[in-house]
Structures are given as C-alpha cells and as structure tokens.
Design a protein around this motif. Structure first.
Motif, short mmCIF file in Angstrom:
data_model
loop_
_atom_site.label_atom_id
_atom_site.label_comp_id
_atom_site.label_asym_id
_atom_site.label_seq_id
_atom_site.Cartn_x
_atom_site.Cartn_y
_atom_site.Cartn_z
N GLN A 242 0.83 -1.21 0.00
CA GLN A 242 0.00 0.00 0.00
C GLN A 242 0.86 1.26 0.00
O GLN A 242 0.53 2.24 -0.67
N GLY A 243 1.99 1.25 0.70
CA GLY A 243 2.87 2.43 0.71
C GLY A 243 3.40 2.76 -0.67
O GLY A 243 3.53 3.93 -1.03
N SER A 244 3.69 1.74 -1.46
CA SER A 244 4.14 1.98 -2.83
C SER A 244 3.00 2.48 -3.70
O SER A 244 3.19 3.37 -4.53
N VAL A 245 1.80 1.93 -3.50
CA VAL A 245 0.63 2.41 -4.25
C VAL A 245 0.45 3.91 -3.99
O VAL A 245 0.20 4.69 -4.90
N ASP A 246 0.61 4.32 -2.75
CA ASP A 246 0.42 5.72 -2.37
C ASP A 246 1.51 6.63 -2.93
O ASP A 246 1.35 7.85 -2.96
N GLU B 188 3.16 10.76 -19.04
CA GLU B 188 2.64 11.31 -17.80
C GLU B 188 1.51 10.41 -17.31
O GLU B 188 0.66 9.97 -18.10
N ILE B 189 1.50 10.13 -16.02
CA ILE B 189 0.44 9.30 -15.45
C ILE B 189 -0.85 10.11 -15.42
O ILE B 189 -0.90 11.20 -14.85
N THR B 190 -1.89 9.57 -16.07
CA THR B 190 -3.18 10.27 -16.13
C THR B 190 -4.26 9.55 -15.34
O THR B 190 -5.34 10.10 -15.15
N GLY B 191 -3.97 8.33 -14.91
CA GLY B 191 -4.97 7.59 -14.14
C GLY B 191 -4.34 6.49 -13.32
O GLY B 191 -3.31 5.94 -13.70
N LEU B 192 -4.96 6.19 -12.18
CA LEU B 192 -4.49 5.13 -11.27
C LEU B 192 -5.67 4.27 -10.87
O LEU B 192 -6.75 4.79 -10.59
N LYS B 193 -5.45 2.96 -10.83
CA LYS B 193 -6.47 2.03 -10.35
C LYS B 193 -5.75 0.90 -9.64
O LYS B 193 -4.82 0.31 -10.20
N SER B 194 -6.14 0.61 -8.41
CA SER B 194 -5.52 -0.52 -7.70
C SER B 194 -6.59 -1.52 -7.31
O SER B 194 -7.76 -1.18 -7.13
N GLU B 195 -6.16 -2.77 -7.20
CA GLU B 195 -7.05 -3.84 -6.77
C GLU B 195 -6.20 -4.86 -6.02
O GLU B 195 -4.98 -4.90 -6.19
#
Length: 163
Positions: A62-66, A85-92
C-alpha cells in the motif's frame, strides 16, 4: 597519347581493375546505407503522435501504491528518458495462482499486496509496426520494463497500447 596504355592503366597512373574495385566498394557502401539506414524513427521527419497505454505494477504494498500520483512523469529507469505522464491510477487486491492440498490450482488473493494499473499518456513514433516512445524506447504489449517516477522505481508490464 592514348587514354589506356599497354599495361591497362588510365593516363599511365590508375589501373582499370583499381577503378572497378573502387566502384564496387562505393556501391556496397551505398547499398548497406540504404538497407540499414532507411526509415529511421529518430529522423526528424517522423511525426510524434499521442498514445495512451496501461502499465500493470503487480504485487506492491500500500505504501508503494500511495507513492504514485496523477500528473507524475514516467521514466525508463536505465536511461532516464521520460516516456509519458500518469493520467490515471487504479488498484485492486493482488491475485496469484495457488495450489491447494489436493493439487488443484486456484486463484487467490495475496494479503497486503495490490496490483496497480497506471494509465499513461505520452508521445510516440511508429515505424514498421513498432511504437517508440519519444522516438527511442520501444513499447510492446506484454513487455516488462523497469521504470521510475520521481518517488519510486518498479518493473511494470504494458498491458494495453492505444495509438
């Protein structure tokens, strides 16, 4: 005065055989240049176009996701080239294949690990069916690339590429 003397030299200096060898060498150099030098994506005539692609970062904490933020630049780790450039993030929750006690493979969730999907927008050139971010770094679906942002290094897999 004759152009070719009795020894087969032009003007008494250069042999006809020498001229033929020189011409063959020049033709070989031209042929190699045309074969391997044509269609270079680094050529300024190759137009860059907008592309969007998805990078999967598997099994991170989770720390890396953040550590990932929309708007961050994405770089190739080895050479530092910016590739979008990062335009979107989605985690599961991360999934893995696990063997049960009876030998059957099932998909299970990995505790405290996440699969992160980055949507990235960048510029790329296309040449011969290959896509090159900023005319240099080749992008392929299902390829693993060591990447970095300002805050984190990771290995990601390109799962989708839209031109």
């Amino acid at each position: 005065m004759k152009i070719i003397d009795k020894d087969g030299r032009i003007g008494g200096k250069i042999s006809v055989i020498d001229i033929i060898v020189i011409l063959i060498c020049v033709l070989v150099v031209i042929a190699v240049g045309v074969k391997f030098g044509g269609g270079n994506v680094n050529d300024s005539q190759t137009d860059l176009q907008d592309i969007t692609y998805t990078v999967k970062v598997p099994g991170i904490r989770q720390g890396s996701v953040d550590s990932f933020k929309v708007g961050d630049q994405l770089y190739i780790f080895q050479n530092g080239d910016a590739i979008g450039e990062i335009t979107g993030l989605k985690s599961e929750p991360a999934k893995a294949q696990i063997m049960t006690d009876d030998g059957e493979w099932v998909e299970g969730t990995v505790e405290d690990r996440f699969d992160l999907y980055l949507t990235v927008k960048g510029k790329a050139a296309e040449n011969g069916g290959h896509v090159y971010a900023n005319r240099v770094d080749e992008l392929n679906v299902n390829s693993d690339i060591k990447m970095a942002t300002k805050y984190v290094e990771f290995t990601g897999t390109i799962t989708e590429l839209n031109k």
